[in-house]
Design a protein around this motif. Structure first.
Motif, mmCIF file in Angstrom:
data_model
loop_
_atom_site.group_PDB
_atom_site.id
_atom_site.type_symbol
_atom_site.label_atom_id
_atom_site.label_comp_id
_atom_site.label_asym_id
_atom_site.label_seq_id
_atom_site.Cartn_x
_atom_site.Cartn_y
_atom_site.Cartn_z
ATOM 1 N N GLN A 213 -6.355 16.644 -28.943
ATOM 2 C CA GLN A 213 -7.629 16.810 -29.816
ATOM 3 C C GLN A 213 -6.612 16.476 -31.266
ATOM 4 O O GLN A 213 -7.177 16.305 -32.486
ATOM 5 N N ARG A 216 -5.229 13.495 -31.682
ATOM 6 C CA ARG A 216 -5.984 12.352 -31.244
ATOM 7 C C ARG A 216 -6.003 12.575 -33.429
ATOM 8 O O ARG A 216 -6.140 11.403 -33.512
ATOM 9 N N GLY A 217 -6.460 13.297 -33.755
ATOM 10 C CA GLY A 217 -6.793 13.789 -35.243
ATOM 11 C C GLY A 217 -5.602 13.254 -35.597
ATOM 12 O O GLY A 217 -6.142 12.447 -37.160
ATOM 13 N N ALA A 220 -5.518 9.683 -35.819
ATOM 14 C CA ALA A 220 -6.917 9.069 -37.047
ATOM 15 C C ALA A 220 -6.322 8.570 -37.750
ATOM 16 O O ALA A 220 -6.691 7.846 -39.145
ATOM 17 N N LEU A 294 -9.257 6.458 -30.780
ATOM 18 C CA LEU A 294 -10.086 7.648 -30.415
ATOM 19 C C LEU A 294 -10.963 7.661 -29.440
ATOM 20 O O LEU A 294 -11.036 8.882 -28.337
ATOM 21 N N ALA A 342 -11.440 13.672 -36.971
ATOM 22 C CA ALA A 342 -10.230 12.738 -37.084
ATOM 23 C C ALA A 342 -11.765 12.020 -37.946
ATOM 24 O O ALA A 342 -10.977 10.712 -38.863
ATOM 25 N N THR A 345 -11.425 12.815 -41.104
ATOM 26 C CA THR A 345 -10.343 12.295 -42.074
ATOM 27 C C THR A 345 -10.604 10.511 -42.303
ATOM 28 O O THR A 345 -9.711 10.200 -43.249
ATOM 29 N N GLN A 346 -10.925 9.829 -41.210
ATOM 30 C CA GLN A 346 -10.867 8.599 -41.300
ATOM 31 C C GLN A 346 -11.252 7.712 -42.427
ATOM 32 O O GLN A 346 -11.084 7.027 -43.876
#
Length: 743
Positions: A213, A216-217, A220, A294, A342, A345-346
């Motif tokens: 996780q 992943r974040g 991203a 993602l 994520a 953040t994007q």
């Protein structure tokens, strides 16, 4: 004579044979009546002729029936038939020539005994075989299907085997039930062992999913910032993720055999982890969008989280199921928070939310609330308190404040002014709190799984011991019940066999229940007592018959003795003396043995009667006989021929020996004193004796010898009495007159 009535118990079940037996019984009863009524020999001969002809006809019919039903002892039966057929004419001759009722009664009893032995002892042996061959003419009701089934079993299985099967079937049932219970317990133990294996990797799953996780974040953020921001952090995170993957794979190697579905899910997760390196290369080359990145990470994390969900299908108690459900809800909540991190953040880096992305962001908030409700529903009060501490922690409160700040920035169009790094740190702090909470819950699950395994282990041991005890007790009880039935039956069989052989001493002293065995024992005892009474009655009757027979024999002997002895002196009479003397003469002539006879006559016996009376004369005669009897041998015969005249027959005695014996008797009589009355005595008795010896040339019969002795006696009287004179045969031949030898 004895008569015998037909009893239906004598029936063999074949009408023709039973009719023959009835006719034979009628003929034997007719012979008995003929003997009783002293009918003419012609009548008896006619009945015997009918019996002989009917016996042949009956035997022929019976042998044909035996051949038809394949009787195994046919040859022995035919031999018995031929023996009796040959015996009938012999019995007829004996009966017609019988000179006494005893012989006739014996023949009559023999016929009755033969018929009873023929029916009961011989023909009853093939009665069952005739019935089984369908030759029986006795009408019987058709048995029910159940009765036929029980008869079939009874015909093919012995009583011992039937009782054994009766005891074995419950044992088999209990054994199968025990195996089923053990199998279920083993299955539960096997499932919980699998659960133990899975709970052992729960921590690794939580760590790996957390690292993924985080990766992943960061991925991203890197893609959204066009590889400007988060790149150093991503590289560091990838190392942490790789270490978590290694730990996870190592933990998988120690797992036991798992449920097929669970094993398949683990295998899928392995394949996705193998694709992680390729994904990273695509991210680094810029060939993936944020959405694609993602999606892959979310799929991999979702595959990991399905592993704990698969344990819900294993055998667990309710507390463990609730804990695992809360744990999976917590993992999903953590995953939703990671996806939210994520997407946020994007959006901050790009300065806006696309319509679809914002909708996804909003749904993640709703999912977290739903998972929190599920978590609180299935956890214990202590864990609910931990949840309350988590949502009131500074990290959670900062997360809530940042979410509100994002909402206002979206409305004001100032989303790009927010700090994406700050957002990442705040959400990561909250996710760390969720991870800590998940780790605590994982420890609880692990402890409960260990407790359940131990409980099942002891339960399996106790169940096994209990089932073994139950099975052992069932086998023991079945064996005891088996013996409690078969032993009395065997003892009763032996007792009835001994009873049939004539032994009446065996009886049962133990008590039986009021059932078939008890009634059998009571029936046996009643039969034994009846037979004992019959034996006693027979013994008494037989004894009475023996007593009566002995009385008749003694009476007959008494009459015979009375008929052959002198009632006054006890000496044998002339008729018996003549009969015995003829036998001795025949023996003397056949074997050339000596034989002598003497005649004795008391001198002046009339004077005794006249002087002392006839009673005194009788006393003198008795004393005279006793004196003579005391002087002779046991083989000599003393007879009273009449009045005061006596004769003595002396086998194996020549003339010289006879004269010596006669001299001793004469002297003994001269010394004889006979007491008569209370005071008188007779002491002047003398006797004259004539003696002769057997000579076949001079005497052919005892009458000839008595005549010779009488001549010698007459000559002794002429010479003055009280003397012994022997018959001289040579003088007799010459002069025709006896010459006396004065002794």
């Amino acid at each position: 004579m004895q008569r015998l009535a037909w009893d239906e118990g004598m029936s063999v079940g074949v009408e023709a044979i039973d009719n023959d037996h009835k006719q034979l019984l009628a003929l034997i009863n007719e012979i008995s009546d003929a003997i009783d009524r002293n009918k003419a020999p012609a009548v008896i001969e006619d009945v015997f002729a009918q019996l002989e002809a009917y016996v042949v006809e009956h035997f022929s019919r019976e042998e044909a029936l035996m051949r038809q039903c394949r009787y195994p002892d046919l040859k022995a039966h035919i031999k018995q038939h031929r023996q009796f057929t040959a015996k009938v004419p012999e019995l007829k001759r004996e009966l017609l020539n019988a000179d006494s009722t005893e012989v006739a009664a014996e023949i009559n009893l023999f016929l009755f005994d033969w018929l009873m032995n023929h029916i009961v002892g011989e023909d009853m042996c093939f009665a069952q075989l005739a019935h089984d061959s369908g030759l029986s003419t006795t009408k019987q009701r058709t048995p029910s299907y159940l009765r036929r089934m029980t008869s079939w079993l009874g015909n093919r299985l012995t009583l011992g085997r039937r009782i054994f099967l009766t005891a074995l079937i419950p044992i088999v049932g209990v054994s199968l039930l025990s195996v089923l219970v053990l199998w279920i317990s083993v299955q539960r133990f096997y499932h919980v062992q699998q659960l133990m294996g899975v709970t052992a990797i729960v921590q690794e799953i939580n760590d790996l999913s957390h690292q993924l996780q985080m990766e992943r974040g960061l991925s991203a953020g890197v893609i959204s910032s066009e590889y400007v921001a988060f790149m150093p952090s991503l590289q560091s995170q990838r190392q942490l993720t790789d270490q978590a993957v290694v730990d996870f794979l190592l933990q998988l190697q120690g797992l036991p055999d798992l449920d097929p579905l669970l094993a398949a899910q683990i295998q899928i997760t392995r394949h996705k982890l193998d694709e992680l390196a390729g994904l990273r290369e695509q991210i680094d080359s810029g060939s993936l969008t944020v959405i694609q990145s993602l999606g892959y990470y979310s799929t991999l994390i979702d595959s990991l989280q399905k592993i704990p969900e698969g344990t819900l299908k294993l055998g667990m108690d309710s507390d463990l199921v609730n804990s695992m459900t809360a744990y999976t809800a917590l993992l999903h909540m953590k995953e939703a928070a990671g996806v939210q991190r994520a997407i946020g953040t994007q959006a901050i880096l790009q300065g806006e939310f696309s319509p679809g992305l914002y909708q996804r962001y909003a749904s993640l908030l709703g999912e977290q609330r739903s998972f929190s409700k599920v978590f609180n529903q299935f956890v214990s009060p202590e864990q609910q308190q931990l949840w309350q501490d988590h949502i009131q922690s500074p990290e959670a409160l900062r997360m809530q404040g940042f979410e509100s700040l994002i909402d206002r920035a979206i409305q004001d169009g100032r989303l790009s002014t927010l700090d994406s790094l700050r957002w990442f740190e705040v959400t990561s702090a909250r996710i760390e709190g969720l991870k800590t909470l998940a780790d605590q819950l994982g420890e609880v699950i692990d402890a409960r799984a260990i407790a359940q395994v131990n409980e099942l282990k002891w339960g399996l041991v106790i169940t096994t011991i209990t089932l073994l005890i139950i099975l052992s007790l069932t086998i023991l009880l079945s064996w005891l019940l088996n013996r409690s039935v078969i032993d009395p039956v065997r003892r009763m069989t032996r007792a009835m066999t001994r009873l049939a052989e004539g032994e009446r001493d065996l009886r049962f002293t133990e008590h039986f229940a009021r059932d078939e065995l008890g009634r059998m024992a009571a029936a046996y005892e009643a039969c034994r007592r009846s037979l004992l009474r019959a034996d006693v009655a027979y013994t008494v009757s037989n004894h009475r018959q023996q007593v009566e027979l002995q009385a008749r024999i003694r009476e007959k002997e008494r009459f015979r003795v009375l008929a052959s002895t002198d009632p006054l002196t006890g000496a044998i009479n002339r008729r018996k003396f003549t009969e015995l003397a003829e036998n001795e003469i025949e023996r003397a002539e056949r074997y050339s043995r000596p034989l002598s006879v003497m005649m004795l006559d008391l001198d002046h016996f009339k004077r005794v009667n006249d002087t002392y009376g006839h009673a005194a004369g009788d006393d003198v005669l008795r004393a005279f006989y006793q004196t003579c009897y005391g002087k002779v041998r046991s083989t000599d015969i003393v007879s009273r021929l009449g009045g005061e005249e006596f004769a003595i027959l002396m086998p194996e005695t020549d003339m010289r020996q006879a004269l010596e014996l006669a001299a001793r008797i004469r002297y003994a009589i001269s010394q004889l004193v006979v007491k008569v009355g209370t005071r008188d005595r007779v002491n002047t008795l003398t006797v004259s004796i004539g003696v002769t010896a057997w000579d076949c040339a001079q005497a052919q019969t005892i009458s000839d010898m008595l005549e010779q002795a009488d001549q010698a006696l007459y000559y002794a009287k002429e010479l003055g009495r009280d003397r012994v004179v022997g018959y001289d045969e040579h003088c007799q031949l010459e002069t025709g007159k006896a010459r006396a030898l004065d002794v």
